[in-house]
Each structure stands twice: as structure tokens, then as C-alpha cells.
Design a protein around this motif. Structure first.
Motif, PDB file in Angstrom:
ATOM      1  N   LEU A 161     -37.288  41.416  70.705  1.00  0.00           N
ATOM      2  CA  LEU A 161     -36.573  41.853  71.914  1.00  0.00           C
ATOM      3  C   LEU A 161     -35.352  42.683  71.536  1.00  0.00           C
ATOM      4  O   LEU A 161     -35.068  43.707  72.166  1.00  0.00           O
ATOM      5  N   VAL A 162     -34.628  42.259  70.515  1.00  0.00           N
ATOM      6  CA  VAL A 162     -33.468  43.029  70.049  1.00  0.00           C
ATOM      7  C   VAL A 162     -33.929  44.407  69.579  1.00  0.00           C
ATOM      8  O   VAL A 162     -33.331  45.430  69.937  1.00  0.00           O
ATOM      9  N   ARG A 163     -34.993  44.453  68.802  1.00  0.00           N
ATOM     10  CA  ARG A 163     -35.522  45.735  68.303  1.00  0.00           C
ATOM     11  C   ARG A 163     -35.920  46.665  69.449  1.00  0.00           C
ATOM     12  O   ARG A 163     -35.786  47.875  69.342  1.00  0.00           O
ATOM     13  N   SER A 164     -36.442  46.101  70.528  1.00  0.00           N
ATOM     14  CA  SER A 164     -36.921  46.912  71.652  1.00  0.00           C
ATOM     15  C   SER A 164     -35.787  47.490  72.499  1.00  0.00           C
ATOM     16  O   SER A 164     -36.017  48.379  73.320  1.00  0.00           O
ATOM     17  N   ASN A 165     -34.571  47.033  72.289  1.00  0.00           N
ATOM     18  CA  ASN A 165     -33.424  47.503  73.057  1.00  0.00           C
ATOM     19  C   ASN A 165     -32.910  48.812  72.457  1.00  0.00           C
ATOM     20  O   ASN A 165     -32.521  48.850  71.290  1.00  0.00           O
ATOM     21  N   GLU A 166     -32.887  49.875  73.258  1.00  0.00           N
ATOM     22  CA  GLU A 166     -32.482  51.183  72.727  1.00  0.00           C
ATOM     23  C   GLU A 166     -31.035  51.233  72.274  1.00  0.00           C
ATOM     24  O   GLU A 166     -30.671  52.073  71.448  1.00  0.00           O
ATOM     25  N   ASP A 167     -30.175  50.340  72.782  1.00  0.00           N
ATOM     26  CA  ASP A 167     -28.781  50.295  72.328  1.00  0.00           C
ATOM     27  C   ASP A 167     -28.615  49.502  71.036  1.00  0.00           C
ATOM     28  O   ASP A 167     -27.553  49.540  70.421  1.00  0.00           O
ATOM     29  N   MET A 168     -29.653  48.778  70.641  1.00  0.00           N
ATOM     30  CA  MET A 168     -29.553  47.918  69.465  1.00  0.00           C
ATOM     31  C   MET A 168     -30.561  48.339  68.394  1.00  0.00           C
ATOM     32  O   MET A 168     -30.164  48.817  67.343  1.00  0.00           O
ATOM     33  N   GLY A 169     -31.827  48.110  68.632  1.00  0.00           N
ATOM     34  CA  GLY A 169     -32.886  48.544  67.722  1.00  0.00           C
ATOM     35  C   GLY A 169     -32.863  47.875  66.368  1.00  0.00           C
ATOM     36  O   GLY A 169     -32.219  46.848  66.153  1.00  0.00           O
ATOM     37  N   ASN A 170     -33.581  48.487  65.440  1.00  0.00           N
ATOM     38  CA  ASN A 170     -33.684  47.954  64.073  1.00  0.00           C
ATOM     39  C   ASN A 170     -32.338  47.895  63.369  1.00  0.00           C
ATOM     40  O   ASN A 170     -32.101  47.011  62.551  1.00  0.00           O
ATOM     41  N   ASP A 171     -31.471  48.854  63.661  1.00  0.00           N
ATOM     42  CA  ASP A 171     -30.162  48.870  63.007  1.00  0.00           C
ATOM     43  C   ASP A 171     -29.367  47.604  63.313  1.00  0.00           C
ATOM     44  O   ASP A 171     -28.610  47.124  62.475  1.00  0.00           O
ATOM     45  N   TYR A 172     -29.519  47.074  64.512  1.00  0.00           N
ATOM     46  CA  TYR A 172     -28.778  45.866  64.884  1.00  0.00           C
ATOM     47  C   TYR A 172     -29.314  44.652  64.135  1.00  0.00           C
ATOM     48  O   TYR A 172     -28.541  43.755  63.784  1.00  0.00           O
ATOM     49  N   ILE A 173     -30.608  44.615  63.885  1.00  0.00           N
ATOM     50  CA  ILE A 173     -31.226  43.486  63.180  1.00  0.00           C
ATOM     51  C   ILE A 173     -30.556  43.278  61.820  1.00  0.00           C
ATOM     52  O   ILE A 173     -30.343  42.151  61.378  1.00  0.00           O
ATOM     53  N   ILE A 174     -30.182  44.363  61.177  1.00  0.00           N
ATOM     54  CA  ILE A 174     -29.539  44.295  59.865  1.00  0.00           C
ATOM     55  C   ILE A 174     -28.204  43.561  59.937  1.00  0.00           C
ATOM     56  O   ILE A 174     -27.769  42.955  58.963  1.00  0.00           O
ATOM     57  N   GLU A 175     -27.567  43.596  61.104  1.00  0.00           N
ATOM     58  CA  GLU A 175     -26.262  42.953  61.275  1.00  0.00           C
ATOM     59  C   GLU A 175     -26.343  41.423  61.280  1.00  0.00           C
ATOM     60  O   GLU A 175     -25.339  40.755  61.079  1.00  0.00           O
ATOM     61  N   PHE A 176     -27.507  40.863  61.539  1.00  0.00           N
ATOM     62  CA  PHE A 176     -27.658  39.409  61.573  1.00  0.00           C
ATOM     63  C   PHE A 176     -27.593  38.823  60.163  1.00  0.00           C
ATOM     64  O   PHE A 176     -28.235  39.326  59.246  1.00  0.00           O
ATOM     65  N   THR A 177     -26.826  37.758  60.023  1.00  0.00           N
ATOM     66  CA  THR A 177     -26.729  37.037  58.757  1.00  0.00           C
ATOM     67  C   THR A 177     -26.775  35.537  59.070  1.00  0.00           C
ATOM     68  O   THR A 177     -26.469  35.128  60.190  1.00  0.00           O
ATOM     69  N   PRO A 178     -27.132  34.726  58.100  1.00  0.00           N
ATOM     70  CA  PRO A 178     -27.072  33.277  58.327  1.00  0.00           C
ATOM     71  C   PRO A 178     -25.602  32.835  58.386  1.00  0.00           C
ATOM     72  O   PRO A 178     -24.794  33.257  57.554  1.00  0.00           O
ATOM     73  N   PRO A 179     -25.245  32.015  59.362  1.00  0.00           N
ATOM     74  CA  PRO A 179     -23.863  31.521  59.413  1.00  0.00           C
ATOM     75  C   PRO A 179     -23.639  30.435  58.361  1.00  0.00           C
ATOM     76  O   PRO A 179     -24.587  29.828  57.859  1.00  0.00           O
ATOM     77  N   THR A 180     -22.381  30.210  58.038  1.00  0.00           N
ATOM     78  CA  THR A 180     -22.038  29.133  57.109  1.00  0.00           C
ATOM     79  C   THR A 180     -22.110  27.791  57.839  1.00  0.00           C
ATOM     80  O   THR A 180     -22.093  27.738  59.075  1.00  0.00           O
ATOM     81  N   THR A 181     -22.150  26.732  57.076  1.00  0.00           N
ATOM     82  CA  THR A 181     -22.143  25.378  57.657  1.00  0.00           C
ATOM     83  C   THR A 181     -20.885  25.175  58.491  1.00  0.00           C
ATOM     84  O   THR A 181     -20.930  24.573  59.569  1.00  0.00           O
TER      85      THR A 181
END
Length: 144
Positions: free
Chosen positions: A85-105
Motif C-alpha cells: 500500500l505504501v509503494r502504491s502511494n504516489e507521494d511515497m512509493g518505493n523511495d519511502y520503503i527505504i526509510e523504514f527501519t526496525p525500532p530499538t527495544t
């Protein structure tokens, strides 16, 4: 005399296993950038609702208006659908996916529901986006 609180419990989401985190900015000195950040948060929250994903937040850097958004997935399929769904958003796309990281405990432990973290104006705007997104997607089953 001070007594120790014995009724405090750790957040129950602390033991969930599959998390992603991203940062969005809600600057107070740039109304257009603040509105854009609230739009993105609205999309993310809408996608989280559509995929049975928990969404939480932290104030990352108050001076920069940075908010950390954490998403917890109960199944790999939900995570994949959320990312699609994030990828399908024209304001976000694949570039936004790269911004996701695992959070710390620690980030997971300190995360709180969005309503207790996000500023009222941005939260209201984001929730309108999320509700509209879910209503369009869910059709007659949407709850407003």
C-alpha cells in the motif's frame, strides 16, 4: 512518604516481534511542510488500519518537529500488504520503503498511542486522511 507504584505494567506491545519505524516531520514554522507530514501520517495510519497493523508514535526531536512512527505486524502477510500500500502511494512509493527501519527495544518500550503523542492539528488532519482512505477502500463496511 513516597510509595512505589505497584500497578504499573510495561506496554503489552513490547513483546511483539515484527516492527518497522519511520520518521515524519511536523515543523511548526512551515505550515505547508506540516500539512504534508500530516498527510503522510494519515496515509500510514490508514494503511495500518487496513492491514490490522498496530501504529504507535514517539516524539523524536521536539526542536525539529520529528515524530517516530512505529508499526507492529502480527503476520508477514499484513506487513507485505502494508508495504504494498505504501509503494502504491504516489507521494511515497518505493523511495519511502527505504526509510523504514526496525525500532530499538527502547523505542518500542517508550512508544505510545498516536493520540497521546501527535499534536492535535496534525493528528486531526491525519485521522481525516486515514478515515477517508479506509472508507473508500472498505466500501459499505466502513465505520466513520
Amino acid at each position: 512518604m513516597k510509595t512505589k507504584r505497584t500497578d504499573y505494567f510495561e506496554p503489552y506491545w513490547q513483546d511483539e516481534k515484527d516492527w518497522l519505524c519511520t520518521i515524519e516531520f511536523l515543523p511548526t514554522d512551515d505550515p505547508e511542510a506540516r500539512l504534508y507530514g500530516a498527510d503522510i501520517i494519515g496515509y500510514l495510519v490508514g494503511y495500518a488500519n487496513l492491514t490490522n497493523t498496530r501504529s504507535l508514535a514517539l516524539l523524536g526531536d521536539p526542536d525539529a518537529g520529528a515524530y517516530e512512527l512505529l508499526f507492529s505486524f502480527s503476520a508477514p502477510e499484513e506487513k507485505n500488504e502494508f508495504l504494498n500500500l505504501v509503494r502504491s502511494n504516489e507521494d511515497m512509493g518505493n523511495d519511502y520503503i527505504i526509510e523504514f527501519t526496525p525500532p530499538t527495544t527502547e523505542e518500542i518500550r517508550n512508544a505510545r498511542p498516536l493520540a497521546t503523542v501527535l499534536p492535535l492539528d496534525a493528528r486531526t488532519h491525519a485521522m481525516l486522511i486515514a478515515v477517508t482512505l479506509c472508507a473508500r477502500t472498505e466500501g459499505d463496511r466502513a465505520v466513520l
